[in-house]
Design a protein around this motif. Structure first.
Motif, PDB file in Angstrom:
ATOM      1  N   ARG A   1       0.828  -1.222   0.000  1.00  0.00           N
ATOM      2  CA  ARG A   1       0.000   0.000   0.000  1.00  0.00           C
ATOM      3  C   ARG A   1       0.856   1.264   0.000  1.00  0.00           C
ATOM      4  O   ARG A   1       0.619   2.176  -0.783  1.00  0.00           O
ATOM      5  N   LEU A   2       1.837   1.298   0.897  1.00  0.00           N
ATOM      6  CA  LEU A   2       2.682   2.500   0.951  1.00  0.00           C
ATOM      7  C   LEU A   2       3.496   2.635  -0.341  1.00  0.00           C
ATOM      8  O   LEU A   2       3.700   3.734  -0.845  1.00  0.00           O
ATOM      9  N   TYR A   3       3.922   1.504  -0.868  1.00  0.00           N
ATOM     10  CA  TYR A   3       4.643   1.530  -2.158  1.00  0.00           C
ATOM     11  C   TYR A   3       3.777   2.193  -3.221  1.00  0.00           C
ATOM     12  O   TYR A   3       4.235   3.062  -3.974  1.00  0.00           O
ATOM     13  N   GLU A   4       2.499   1.792  -3.255  1.00  0.00           N
ATOM     14  CA  GLU A   4       1.641   2.343  -4.311  1.00  0.00           C
ATOM     15  C   GLU A   4       1.372   3.831  -4.108  1.00  0.00           C
ATOM     16  O   GLU A   4       1.268   4.596  -5.063  1.00  0.00           O
ATOM     17  N   ILE A   5       1.289   4.243  -2.850  1.00  0.00           N
ATOM     18  CA  ILE A   5       0.976   5.657  -2.595  1.00  0.00           C
ATOM     19  C   ILE A   5       2.210   6.545  -2.813  1.00  0.00           C
ATOM     20  O   ILE A   5       2.135   7.571  -3.467  1.00  0.00           O
ATOM     21  N   PHE A   6       3.338   6.149  -2.254  1.00  0.00           N
ATOM     22  CA  PHE A   6       4.472   7.077  -2.228  1.00  0.00           C
ATOM     23  C   PHE A   6       5.575   6.807  -3.253  1.00  0.00           C
ATOM     24  O   PHE A   6       6.418   7.656  -3.478  1.00  0.00           O
ATOM     25  N   PHE A   7       5.600   5.647  -3.848  1.00  0.00           N
ATOM     26  CA  PHE A   7       6.738   5.335  -4.703  1.00  0.00           C
ATOM     27  C   PHE A   7       6.377   5.054  -6.157  1.00  0.00           C
ATOM     28  O   PHE A   7       7.040   5.512  -7.064  1.00  0.00           O
ATOM     29  N   LYS A   8       5.315   4.270  -6.357  1.00  0.00           N
ATOM     30  CA  LYS A   8       5.058   3.721  -7.690  1.00  0.00           C
ATOM     31  C   LYS A   8       4.749   4.804  -8.742  1.00  0.00           C
ATOM     32  O   LYS A   8       5.450   4.930  -9.747  1.00  0.00           O
ATOM     33  N   THR A   9       3.718   5.596  -8.475  1.00  0.00           N
ATOM     34  CA  THR A   9       3.214   6.474  -9.533  1.00  0.00           C
ATOM     35  C   THR A   9       4.238   7.481  -9.990  1.00  0.00           C
ATOM     36  O   THR A   9       4.470   7.651 -11.187  1.00  0.00           O
ATOM     37  N   TYR A  10       4.864   8.164  -9.037  1.00  0.00           N
ATOM     38  CA  TYR A  10       5.775   9.236  -9.433  1.00  0.00           C
ATOM     39  C   TYR A  10       6.980   8.668 -10.186  1.00  0.00           C
ATOM     40  O   TYR A  10       7.394   9.185 -11.222  1.00  0.00           O
ATOM     41  N   THR A  11       7.515   7.560  -9.661  1.00  0.00           N
ATOM     42  CA  THR A  11       8.681   6.950 -10.314  1.00  0.00           C
ATOM     43  C   THR A  11       8.334   6.572 -11.750  1.00  0.00           C
ATOM     44  O   THR A  11       9.110   6.802 -12.683  1.00  0.00           O
ATOM     45  N   GLU A  12       7.158   5.999 -11.941  1.00  0.00           N
ATOM     46  CA  GLU A  12       6.775   5.576 -13.295  1.00  0.00           C
ATOM     47  C   GLU A  12       6.508   6.778 -14.193  1.00  0.00           C
ATOM     48  O   GLU A  12       6.816   6.753 -15.388  1.00  0.00           O
ATOM     49  N   LYS A  13       5.954   7.857 -13.632  1.00  0.00           N
ATOM     50  CA  LYS A  13       5.735   9.056 -14.451  1.00  0.00           C
ATOM     51  C   LYS A  13       7.079   9.593 -14.946  1.00  0.00           C
ATOM     52  O   LYS A  13       7.234   9.937 -16.103  1.00  0.00           O
ATOM     53  N   VAL A  14       8.048   9.668 -14.039  1.00  0.00           N
ATOM     54  CA  VAL A  14       9.329  10.272 -14.418  1.00  0.00           C
ATOM     55  C   VAL A  14      10.051   9.419 -15.450  1.00  0.00           C
ATOM     56  O   VAL A  14      10.519   9.922 -16.464  1.00  0.00           O
ATOM     57  N   TRP A  15      10.108   8.112 -15.205  1.00  0.00           N
ATOM     58  CA  TRP A  15      10.994   7.283 -16.027  1.00  0.00           C
ATOM     59  C   TRP A  15      10.302   6.561 -17.165  1.00  0.00           C
ATOM     60  O   TRP A  15      10.962   6.004 -18.036  1.00  0.00           O
ATOM     61  N   GLY A  16       8.978   6.562 -17.165  1.00  0.00           N
ATOM     62  CA  GLY A  16       8.249   5.984 -18.287  1.00  0.00           C
ATOM     63  C   GLY A  16       8.450   4.488 -18.396  1.00  0.00           C
ATOM     64  O   GLY A  16       8.362   3.933 -19.487  1.00  0.00           O
ATOM     65  N   MET A  17       8.780   3.844 -17.282  1.00  0.00           N
ATOM     66  CA  MET A  17       8.841   2.375 -17.299  1.00  0.00           C
ATOM     67  C   MET A  17       8.272   1.848 -15.986  1.00  0.00           C
ATOM     68  O   MET A  17       8.346   2.524 -14.953  1.00  0.00           O
ATOM     69  N   PRO A  18       7.683   0.640 -16.035  1.00  0.00           N
ATOM     70  CA  PRO A  18       7.071   0.110 -14.821  1.00  0.00           C
ATOM     71  C   PRO A  18       8.116  -0.151 -13.734  1.00  0.00           C
ATOM     72  O   PRO A  18       9.247  -0.550 -14.052  1.00  0.00           O
ATOM     73  N   CYS A  19       7.726   0.056 -12.483  1.00  0.00           N
ATOM     74  CA  CYS A  19       8.661  -0.184 -11.367  1.00  0.00           C
ATOM     75  C   CYS A  19       9.099  -1.634 -11.319  1.00  0.00           C
ATOM     76  O   CYS A  19      10.149  -1.950 -10.760  1.00  0.00           O
ATOM     77  N   SER A  20       8.297  -2.522 -11.920  1.00  0.00           N
ATOM     78  CA  SER A  20       8.680  -3.938 -11.930  1.00  0.00           C
ATOM     79  C   SER A  20       9.853  -4.179 -12.887  1.00  0.00           C
ATOM     80  O   SER A  20      10.443  -5.237 -12.897  1.00  0.00           O
ATOM     81  N   GLU A  21      10.182  -3.159 -13.699  1.00  0.00           N
ATOM     82  CA  GLU A  21      11.318  -3.312 -14.634  1.00  0.00           C
ATOM     83  C   GLU A  21      12.535  -2.496 -14.226  1.00  0.00           C
ATOM     84  O   GLU A  21      13.558  -2.514 -14.888  1.00  0.00           O
ATOM     85  N   ILE A  22      12.387  -1.730 -13.133  1.00  0.00           N
ATOM     86  CA  ILE A  22      13.536  -0.920 -12.679  1.00  0.00           C
ATOM     87  C   ILE A  22      14.318  -1.742 -11.652  1.00  0.00           C
ATOM     88  O   ILE A  22      13.729  -2.400 -10.799  1.00  0.00           O
ATOM     89  N   SER A  23      15.627  -1.659 -11.740  1.00  0.00           N
ATOM     90  CA  SER A  23      16.464  -2.495 -10.891  1.00  0.00           C
ATOM     91  C   SER A  23      16.310  -2.180  -9.394  1.00  0.00           C
ATOM     92  O   SER A  23      16.200  -1.020  -8.988  1.00  0.00           O
ATOM     93  N   ALA A  24      16.345  -3.245  -8.580  1.00  0.00           N
ATOM     94  CA  ALA A  24      16.240  -3.087  -7.123  1.00  0.00           C
ATOM     95  C   ALA A  24      17.431  -2.295  -6.573  1.00  0.00           C
ATOM     96  O   ALA A  24      17.306  -1.599  -5.568  1.00  0.00           O
ATOM     97  N   ASP A  25      18.562  -2.372  -7.248  1.00  0.00           N
ATOM     98  CA  ASP A  25      19.749  -1.631  -6.785  1.00  0.00           C
ATOM     99  C   ASP A  25      19.436  -0.156  -6.676  1.00  0.00           C
ATOM    100  O   ASP A  25      19.883   0.541  -5.779  1.00  0.00           O
ATOM    101  N   TRP A  26      18.671   0.305  -7.640  1.00  0.00           N
ATOM    102  CA  TRP A  26      18.355   1.729  -7.658  1.00  0.00           C
ATOM    103  C   TRP A  26      17.525   2.115  -6.429  1.00  0.00           C
ATOM    104  O   TRP A  26      17.767   3.134  -5.805  1.00  0.00           O
ATOM    105  N   ALA A  27      16.561   1.253  -6.071  1.00  0.00           N
ATOM    106  CA  ALA A  27      15.746   1.534  -4.883  1.00  0.00           C
ATOM    107  C   ALA A  27      16.633   1.560  -3.649  1.00  0.00           C
ATOM    108  O   ALA A  27      16.550   2.472  -2.818  1.00  0.00           O
ATOM    109  N   ALA A  28      17.520   0.569  -3.569  1.00  0.00           N
ATOM    110  CA  ALA A  28      18.372   0.476  -2.384  1.00  0.00           C
ATOM    111  C   ALA A  28      19.233   1.727  -2.253  1.00  0.00           C
ATOM    112  O   ALA A  28      19.420   2.272  -1.176  1.00  0.00           O
TER     113      ALA A  28
END
Ligand SMILES: Cc1cc2nc3c(=O)[nH]c(=O)nc-3n(C[C@H](O)[C@H](O)[C@H](O)COP(=O)(O)OP(=O)(O)OC[C@H]3O[C@@H](n4cnc5c(N)ncnc54)[C@H](O)[C@@H]3O)c2cc1C
Length: 485
Positions: free
Chosen positions: A144-171
């Motif tokens: 839930r918190l992922y969807e509210i605070f992380f998912k939408t904005y990240t996907e808007k900026v980078w134009g790719m789904p968060c499921s395709e962005i590397s976990a290293d970047w999140a870390a």
């Protein structure tokens, strides 16, 4: 050094800083600029007296030299500003960086309880893999918190789904933030010391009274006074070379400019593909594979003195396409010609040629007006004027292969064209802010004066260097890497 004449491609921060330093070292230069304006991505657009940036350009650097450069050029025209930027989600403003108590109150008891339940679920049944940004963030905070605070904005900026962005970047990006640290900060105040220093660095920044363009127009004026030509509407489309050096560059209208040395801030992909004779096939292939994310601003003039107090707001709401809204009069009061009005810069991240990029200005203005109304931020009747500015190649994309592609190009240029130095953001395909772009320009100029001692690729090798992240802070600043297939 009367025997040297440097041709600089691009009148953005890197090219202008390089020419400025060359002048100081007694070396003549000519700057060729594709467009009719100064400052590149760091320019300020003036629309009927309403000024706005491409993004919003904070001036801050850990380099004392860069800070001094700015101070020396603009003196007291460089204002010191406080920063306020919040997240807008479901009609509420969330503090940014995220503060747990504020988040709890804003989410309301039911959603807050669901967030806690979803976090606990992620602890008991963590996502199987740990490959993607989504895996990492869901595991750390719950879905839930992922969807509210992380998912939408990240996907808007980078134009790719968060499921395709590397976990290293999140870390790397969400460094230091965990559910435990969020909860801890609810009950214990932040320790003083290093955190406080970083906070000061980020909560305050400098900004020219009339936007970043004022800085670069001042530098360009100084160069003109010193007798170094700046040629506008001069896109370099061909770079003529021998086996051992670059000889001259040609602009689209057939003019040629010879030099002893060349500095390029034009996008690396375009530079390689414009070499004549052409670069070897492998180098062309590497250049052709470099990607970019593009960006457009819908600037709307609002007949209202105060709209919101933030410098900018992140729009996490998934129901609208806009990613961020800048309120330029909060950056500097001089950004509007009349304080009774506000000029908002609505930011849309896109790819050149996609639906947003290709939409007409009138449609984009209508979209911006509609979305502002939908979010409840502005009464559409108050929107009295608007304009659109598109910025191609706003972000060099870091995908799976970009590093090796840049390496192939760099090795070729260093070997075959030693009198050409690549500088700046797109010039090096590096996610540089102004300060690092400038630093590569300054060092490249010194390399010409001293026959090459500085390794420009060592500038900003550590992506964390410039914008240290406070706890709870997630922005589009660092660049995500796409997962391998
Ligand atoms: C949304 C956004 C927000 C940002 N916010 C900040 C911030 O807050 N603080 C900060 O410090 N930095 C910020 N930046 C980064 C900053 O804009 C860049 O680091 C800086 O402008 C890079 O300078 P540069 O000279 O390397 O490149 P550019 O600014 O891209 O300038 C390159 C110049 O070369 C010209 N050119 C291109 N091709 C050719 C050609 N073929 N022939 C001739 N000329 C050519 C272009 O027209 C341009 O004028 C932001 C960037 C973006 C996209």
């Amino acid at each position: 050094m009367a025997d040297r004449h440097v041709v600089v491609i691009g009148a953005g921060p890197a090219g202008l800083s390089a020419a400025f330093e060359l002048d100081r070292l007694g070396i003549a230069s000519t700057i060729l600029e594709r467009s009719g304006h100064i400052g590149g991505i760091s320019r300020t657009v003036n629309y009927k007296g309403f000024r706005f940036d491409i993004g919003g350009h904070r001036f801050f650097s850990k380099s004392e030299e860069i800070e001094q450069f700015w101070s020396a050029v603009l003196k007291d025209r460089l204002l010191e500003r406080g920063r306020l930027s919040r997240i807008f989600y479901r009609n509420r403003y969330f503090d940014y960086p995220i503060r747990p108590l504020n988040a709890l109150v804003n989410l309301g008891p039911t959603t807050a309880a669901l967030c806690v339940a979803s976090y606990l679920k992620a602890r008991v049944l963590p996502p199987k893999g740990m490959r993607s940004f989504e895996d990492w963030t869901v595991r750390a905070f719950g879905r839930r918190l992922y969807e509210i605070f992380f998912k939408t904005y990240t996907e808007k900026v980078w134009g790719m789904p968060c499921s395709e962005i590397s976990a290293d970047w999140a870390a790397q990006r969400i460094k230091g933030l965990s559910m435990a640290s969020l909860l801890r900060s609810m009950f214990w105040p932040q320790p003083k010391g290093r955190g406080a220093v970083i906070k000061t660095l980020i909560d305050r920044f400098r900004y020219p009274g009339r936007g970043p363009g004022e800085m670069w127009e001042a530098v360009a004026a100084a160069l003109k006074d010193a007798g170094h030509p700046l040629v506008f509407d001069a896109p370099v489309t061909r770079l003529e070379r021998s086996d051992t050096r670059l000889l001259r560059v040609w602009t689209a209208d057939g003019r040629s400019f010879a030099g002893t040395d060349f500095l390029s801030t034009m996008p690396l992909r375009e530079l390689v593909l414009a070499l004549d004779p052409p670069a070897p096939t492998a180098v062309q292939r590497a250049a052709g594979a470099l990607g970019y994310r593009d960006f457009l601003t819908v600037a709307l003039v609002i007949d209202q003195a105060e709209v919101f107090p933030d410098n900018w707001i992140y729009i996490h709401d998934p129901s609208v396409k806009m990613g961020r809204i800048q309120n330029f009069k909060n950056w500097s009061p001089e950004m509007v010609p009349d304080g009774r009005y506000t000029c908002l810069g609505l930011e849309y991240f896109c790819f050149e040629g996609d639906g947003l990029w290709s939409a007409s200005d009138a449609d984009l203005i209508a979209l911006g007006r509609r979305e502002l109304a939908q979010l409840g931020l502005v009464d559409p009747q108050q929107v009295v004027d608007g304009t659109v500015v598109r910025q191609d190649k706003a972000y060099p994309v870091y995908d799976d292969h970009y590093r090796e592609n840049v390496e192939v190009i760099r090795a070729f240029i260093e070997r075959e064209l030693p009198n050409l130095q690549l500088i700046g953001r797109n010039g090096m395909h590096r996610y540089n802010n102004q300060d690092h772009a400038m630093m590569t320009g300054l060092l490249a100029a010194r390399n010409i004066a001293t026959e090459g001692r500085y390794n420009l690729w060592a500038v900003n090798a550590d992506a964390q260097y410039q914008e240290e992240v406070r706890e709870g802070e997630v922005t589009g600043r660092l660049v995500p890497e796409r997962l391998g297939s």
